[in-house]
Design a protein around this motif. Structure first.
Motif, short mmCIF file in Angstrom:
data_model
loop_
_atom_site.label_atom_id
_atom_site.label_comp_id
_atom_site.label_asym_id
_atom_site.label_seq_id
_atom_site.Cartn_x
_atom_site.Cartn_y
_atom_site.Cartn_z
N ALA A 30 -5.78 18.70 57.69
CA ALA A 30 -6.53 17.50 57.37
C ALA A 30 -7.84 17.89 56.69
N ILE A 31 -8.09 17.29 55.53
CA ILE A 31 -9.33 17.52 54.81
C ILE A 31 -10.29 16.37 55.12
N SER A 32 -11.55 16.70 55.27
CA SER A 32 -12.57 15.69 55.50
C SER A 32 -13.87 16.15 54.86
N ARG A 33 -14.80 15.21 54.73
CA ARG A 33 -16.09 15.55 54.13
C ARG A 33 -17.20 14.80 54.84
N ASP A 34 -18.36 15.41 54.84
CA ASP A 34 -19.57 14.78 55.37
C ASP A 34 -20.59 14.81 54.23
N ASN A 35 -20.71 13.70 53.52
CA ASN A 35 -21.58 13.68 52.34
C ASN A 35 -23.05 13.85 52.71
N ALA A 36 -23.43 13.43 53.90
CA ALA A 36 -24.83 13.57 54.33
C ALA A 36 -25.20 15.04 54.51
N LYS A 37 -24.20 15.85 54.85
CA LYS A 37 -24.46 17.27 55.08
C LYS A 37 -23.97 18.16 53.94
N ASN A 38 -23.40 17.54 52.90
CA ASN A 38 -22.82 18.32 51.79
C ASN A 38 -21.78 19.32 52.30
N MET A 39 -20.89 18.83 53.16
CA MET A 39 -19.88 19.69 53.75
C MET A 39 -18.49 19.11 53.52
N VAL A 40 -17.53 20.00 53.36
CA VAL A 40 -16.13 19.61 53.36
C VAL A 40 -15.41 20.55 54.32
N TYR A 41 -14.44 19.99 55.02
CA TYR A 41 -13.75 20.73 56.07
C TYR A 41 -12.24 20.72 55.83
N LEU A 42 -11.59 21.73 56.37
CA LEU A 42 -10.14 21.75 56.40
C LEU A 42 -9.72 22.10 57.82
N GLN A 43 -9.22 21.09 58.53
CA GLN A 43 -8.70 21.31 59.87
C GLN A 43 -7.25 21.73 59.75
N MET A 44 -6.93 22.90 60.26
CA MET A 44 -5.59 23.45 60.15
C MET A 44 -4.98 23.58 61.54
N ASN A 45 -3.91 22.85 61.77
CA ASN A 45 -3.22 22.88 63.05
C ASN A 45 -1.81 23.45 62.88
N SER A 46 -1.23 23.84 63.99
CA SER A 46 0.15 24.37 63.98
C SER A 46 0.33 25.43 62.90
N ASP B 216 -1.66 28.19 66.50
CA ASP B 216 -3.09 27.98 66.73
C ASP B 216 -3.69 27.06 65.67
N SER B 217 -4.96 26.73 65.89
CA SER B 217 -5.70 25.90 64.95
C SER B 217 -6.96 26.63 64.47
N LEU B 218 -7.40 26.26 63.28
CA LEU B 218 -8.65 26.75 62.71
C LEU B 218 -9.28 25.61 61.93
N ARG B 219 -10.59 25.61 61.85
CA ARG B 219 -11.27 24.68 60.96
C ARG B 219 -12.11 25.47 59.98
N LEU B 220 -11.80 25.30 58.71
CA LEU B 220 -12.60 25.91 57.66
C LEU B 220 -13.69 24.94 57.24
N SER B 221 -14.83 25.50 56.88
CA SER B 221 -15.95 24.71 56.40
C SER B 221 -16.37 25.20 55.03
N CYS B 222 -16.88 24.28 54.24
CA CYS B 222 -17.39 24.62 52.91
C CYS B 222 -18.73 23.90 52.74
N ALA B 223 -19.77 24.69 52.58
CA ALA B 223 -21.11 24.14 52.36
C ALA B 223 -21.40 24.12 50.87
N ALA B 224 -21.83 22.97 50.37
CA ALA B 224 -22.08 22.79 48.94
C ALA B 224 -23.54 22.51 48.68
N SER B 225 -24.05 23.08 47.62
CA SER B 225 -25.39 22.74 47.16
C SER B 225 -25.27 21.59 46.17
N GLY B 226 -26.39 20.99 45.80
CA GLY B 226 -26.32 19.91 44.81
C GLY B 226 -26.59 18.56 45.41
N ARG B 227 -27.22 17.70 44.62
CA ARG B 227 -27.65 16.40 45.13
C ARG B 227 -26.66 15.28 44.88
N THR B 228 -25.59 15.57 44.16
CA THR B 228 -24.60 14.53 43.86
C THR B 228 -23.25 14.85 44.48
#
Length: 124
Positions: A66-82, A16-28
């Motif tokens: 696969a790790i990815s980030r959305d700087n506009a949303k202060n988010m980082v993700y971890l897509q986990m497959n297989s 199976d697959s899962l996507r983890l999310s991480c929400a970060a505070s902070g302006r930088t």
């Protein structure tokens, strides 16, 4: 002070697959190295993936995660497959101001900020 909050863990089956999310505070956030680590019961915390100048992966997850980030949303993700049973662990998001390279992104004590963790359980 930066706060990190993970979400998205759960109980899944092998493959199976899962996507983890991480929400970060902070302006930088855009200038932070962000990483994912995991810790299984009785084991040390281990590096999974990071994003800084580039993206970096542990050999055990390369090609599946696969790790990815959305700087506009202060988010980082971890897509986990297989997913495999050996991926079972508590997954932690970590962050540090500034970008640093492959020798350091894999080292837990190089990070200043940590989330509380989210459990991922993969059943066989």
């Amino acid at each position: 002070q930066v706060q990190l909050v993970e979400s998205g863990g759960g109980l899944v089956q092998t493959g199976d697959s899962l996507r983890l999310s991480c929400a970060a505070s902070g302006r930088t956030f855009s200038s932070y190295t962000m990483g994912w680590f995991r810790q299984a019961p009785g084991k040390e915390r281990e590096f999974v993936a990071a994003t800084a100048w580039s993206t970096y992966y542990a050999d055990s997850v390369k090609g599946r995660f696969a790790i990815s980030r959305d700087n506009a949303k202060n988010m980082v993700y971890l897509q986990m497959n297989s997913l495999k049973p050996e991926d079972t662990a508590v997954y932690y998001c970590a962050g540090r101001s500034g970008f640093f390279g492959s020798d350091y992104v894999r080292v837990p004590h190089e990070y200043d900020y940590w989330g509380q963790g989210t459990q991922v359980t993969v059943s066989s």
